[in-house]
Motif scaffolding. Sequence first.
Motif, PDB file in Angstrom:
ATOM      1  N   GLY A   1      -2.631   3.239 -10.380  1.00 29.79           N
ATOM      2  CA  GLY A   1      -2.148   3.432  -9.010  1.00 29.79           C
ATOM      3  C   GLY A   1      -2.779   2.488  -8.009  1.00 29.79           C
ATOM      4  O   GLY A   1      -2.829   2.788  -6.815  1.00 29.79           O
ATOM      5  N   LEU A   2      -3.220   1.309  -8.464  1.00 27.41           N
ATOM      6  CA  LEU A   2      -3.940   0.375  -7.601  1.00 27.41           C
ATOM      7  C   LEU A   2      -3.272  -0.991  -7.527  1.00 27.41           C
ATOM      8  O   LEU A   2      -2.585  -1.412  -8.462  1.00 27.41           O
ATOM      9  CB  LEU A   2      -5.371   0.187  -8.131  1.00 27.41           C
ATOM     10  N   VAL A   3      -3.498  -1.677  -6.415  1.00 27.40           N
ATOM     11  CA  VAL A   3      -3.157  -3.092  -6.268  1.00 27.40           C
ATOM     12  C   VAL A   3      -4.437  -3.806  -5.835  1.00 27.40           C
ATOM     13  O   VAL A   3      -5.298  -3.225  -5.170  1.00 27.40           O
ATOM     14  CB  VAL A   3      -2.032  -3.373  -5.245  1.00 27.40           C
ATOM     15  N   ILE A   4      -4.545  -5.069  -6.203  1.00 26.17           N
ATOM     16  CA  ILE A   4      -5.682  -5.893  -5.791  1.00 26.17           C
ATOM     17  C   ILE A   4      -5.501  -6.261  -4.326  1.00 26.17           C
ATOM     18  O   ILE A   4      -4.402  -6.589  -3.887  1.00 26.17           O
ATOM     19  CB  ILE A   4      -5.759  -7.163  -6.649  1.00 26.17           C
ATOM     20  N   ALA A   5      -6.610  -6.228  -3.577  1.00 28.10           N
ATOM     21  CA  ALA A   5      -6.604  -6.628  -2.170  1.00 28.10           C
ATOM     22  C   ALA A   5      -7.716  -7.642  -1.954  1.00 28.10           C
ATOM     23  O   ALA A   5      -8.881  -7.359  -2.226  1.00 28.10           O
ATOM     24  CB  ALA A   5      -6.802  -5.414  -1.266  1.00 28.10           C
TER      25      ALA A   5
ATOM     26  N   PHE B   1      -9.664  -2.873  -4.259  1.00 31.52           N
ATOM     27  CA  PHE B   1      -8.403  -2.284  -4.694  1.00 31.52           C
ATOM     28  C   PHE B   1      -7.898  -1.316  -3.638  1.00 31.52           C
ATOM     29  O   PHE B   1      -8.676  -0.697  -2.927  1.00 31.52           O
ATOM     30  CB  PHE B   1      -8.589  -1.541  -6.027  1.00 31.52           C
ATOM     31  N   MET B   2      -6.582  -1.216  -3.565  1.00 33.17           N
ATOM     32  CA  MET B   2      -5.937  -0.250  -2.675  1.00 33.17           C
ATOM     33  C   MET B   2      -5.025   0.634  -3.498  1.00 33.17           C
ATOM     34  O   MET B   2      -4.319   0.143  -4.383  1.00 33.17           O
ATOM     35  CB  MET B   2      -5.095  -0.946  -1.606  1.00 33.17           C
ATOM     36  N   ASP B   3      -5.027   1.917  -3.173  1.00 37.21           N
ATOM     37  CA  ASP B   3      -4.004   2.813  -3.686  1.00 37.21           C
ATOM     38  C   ASP B   3      -3.023   3.031  -2.527  1.00 37.21           C
ATOM     39  O   ASP B   3      -3.159   2.422  -1.466  1.00 37.21           O
ATOM     40  CB  ASP B   3      -4.599   4.115  -4.222  1.00 37.21           C
ATOM     41  N   ARG B   4      -2.033   3.855  -2.716  1.00 33.52           N
ATOM     42  CA  ARG B   4      -1.025   4.080  -1.670  1.00 33.52           C
ATOM     43  C   ARG B   4      -1.678   4.594  -0.386  1.00 33.52           C
ATOM     44  O   ARG B   4      -1.337   4.151   0.716  1.00 33.52           O
ATOM     45  CB  ARG B   4       0.045   5.048  -2.179  1.00 33.52           C
ATOM     46  N   GLU B   5      -2.634   5.521  -0.505  1.00 39.11           N
ATOM     47  CA  GLU B   5      -3.293   6.090   0.667  1.00 39.11           C
ATOM     48  C   GLU B   5      -4.047   5.012   1.451  1.00 39.11           C
ATOM     49  O   GLU B   5      -3.955   4.949   2.680  1.00 39.11           O
ATOM     50  CB  GLU B   5      -4.249   7.206   0.246  1.00 39.11           C
ATOM     51  N   ALA B   6      -4.791   4.157   0.755  1.00 43.23           N
ATOM     52  CA  ALA B   6      -5.547   3.093   1.418  1.00 43.23           C
ATOM     53  C   ALA B   6      -4.603   2.103   2.099  1.00 43.23           C
ATOM     54  O   ALA B   6      -4.854   1.668   3.227  1.00 43.23           O
ATOM     55  CB  ALA B   6      -6.441   2.382   0.420  1.00 43.23           C
ATOM     56  N   LEU B   7      -3.522   1.764   1.428  1.00 38.66           N
ATOM     57  CA  LEU B   7      -2.541   0.845   2.002  1.00 38.66           C
ATOM     58  C   LEU B   7      -1.926   1.448   3.266  1.00 38.66           C
ATOM     59  O   LEU B   7      -1.846   0.787   4.307  1.00 38.66           O
ATOM     60  CB  LEU B   7      -1.459   0.530   0.970  1.00 38.66           C
ATOM     61  N   ASP B   8      -1.520   2.698   3.191  1.00 35.02           N
ATOM     62  CA  ASP B   8      -0.922   3.359   4.353  1.00 35.02           C
ATOM     63  C   ASP B   8      -1.894   3.443   5.527  1.00 35.02           C
ATOM     64  O   ASP B   8      -1.521   3.198   6.670  1.00 35.02           O
ATOM     65  CB  ASP B   8      -0.424   4.758   3.983  1.00 35.02           C
TER      66      ASP B   8
ATOM     67  N   SER C   1     -12.111   3.360  -3.477  1.00 33.90           N
ATOM     68  CA  SER C   1     -13.377   3.180  -4.179  1.00 33.90           C
ATOM     69  C   SER C   1     -13.225   3.701  -5.599  1.00 33.90           C
ATOM     70  O   SER C   1     -13.062   4.903  -5.809  1.00 33.90           O
ATOM     71  CB  SER C   1     -14.503   3.937  -3.462  1.00 33.90           C
ATOM     72  N   ARG C   2     -13.268   2.785  -6.554  1.00 30.32           N
ATOM     73  CA  ARG C   2     -13.146   3.205  -7.955  1.00 30.32           C
ATOM     74  C   ARG C   2     -14.378   3.986  -8.393  1.00 30.32           C
ATOM     75  O   ARG C   2     -14.262   4.927  -9.160  1.00 30.32           O
ATOM     76  CB  ARG C   2     -12.917   1.997  -8.863  1.00 30.32           C
ATOM     77  N   SER C   3     -15.555   3.608  -7.894  1.00 25.85           N
ATOM     78  CA  SER C   3     -16.779   4.304  -8.309  1.00 25.85           C
ATOM     79  C   SER C   3     -16.856   5.717  -7.746  1.00 25.85           C
ATOM     80  O   SER C   3     -17.340   6.630  -8.400  1.00 25.85           O
ATOM     81  CB  SER C   3     -18.021   3.506  -7.888  1.00 25.85           C
ATOM     82  N   ARG C   4     -16.365   5.904  -6.521  1.00 25.67           N
ATOM     83  CA  ARG C   4     -16.388   7.237  -5.906  1.00 25.67           C
ATOM     84  C   ARG C   4     -15.078   7.988  -6.091  1.00 25.67           C
ATOM     85  O   ARG C   4     -14.996   9.181  -5.806  1.00 25.67           O
ATOM     86  CB  ARG C   4     -16.709   7.123  -4.413  1.00 25.67           C
ATOM     87  N   GLY C   5     -14.032   7.266  -6.482  1.00 21.81           N
ATOM     88  CA  GLY C   5     -12.734   7.893  -6.699  1.00 21.81           C
ATOM     89  C   GLY C   5     -12.099   8.441  -5.436  1.00 21.81           C
ATOM     90  O   GLY C   5     -11.432   9.472  -5.487  1.00 21.81           O
ATOM     91  N   LYS C   6     -12.295   7.727  -4.311  1.00 20.38           N
ATOM     92  CA  LYS C   6     -11.726   8.226  -3.060  1.00 20.38           C
ATOM     93  C   LYS C   6     -11.469   7.098  -2.068  1.00 20.38           C
ATOM     94  O   LYS C   6     -11.884   5.960  -2.278  1.00 20.38           O
ATOM     95  CB  LYS C   6     -12.652   9.266  -2.436  1.00 20.38           C
TER      96      LYS C   6
END
Length: 125
Positions: free
Chosen positions: A23-27, A42-49, A61-66
């Motif tokens: 569920g990620l894209v490179i940023a 990386f961005m997921d949909r929430e980060a992109l929005d 954050s892949r390490s924190r999962g949020k």
Amino acid sequence: MTEVSKAERELGSAFLPRFDAAGLVIAIAVDAATKDILMVAFMDREALDKTLETGLAHFHSRSRGKLWLKGETSGHFLRVQEMRVDCDQDALQLTVIPEGPACHTGARSCFYRRLDGDTLVRIEE
């Protein structure tokens, strides 16, 4: 979910980000003034929005999962001036105005070392 054709994604005018299996894209954050690459995240949909909504770079954050607002603890925000999308819409380039160092180490960019043979050499800024 409707399947998007390769031609539509690559040649069309619709923003159709192609998230990977996680569920990620490179940023890639690029300094608006110097054009230096500051960081890759990386961005997921929430980060992109959230980035589109606020103009401040948010990442997943892949390490924190949020969701992670760049600068939320350091105050070193990245103000997004422009967002570019690569040809198949699986990577984003954020042209940003950094409000301080982009790297968590305190370096202006996360790319503060170059490879010299098999040794990393710090780049003087």
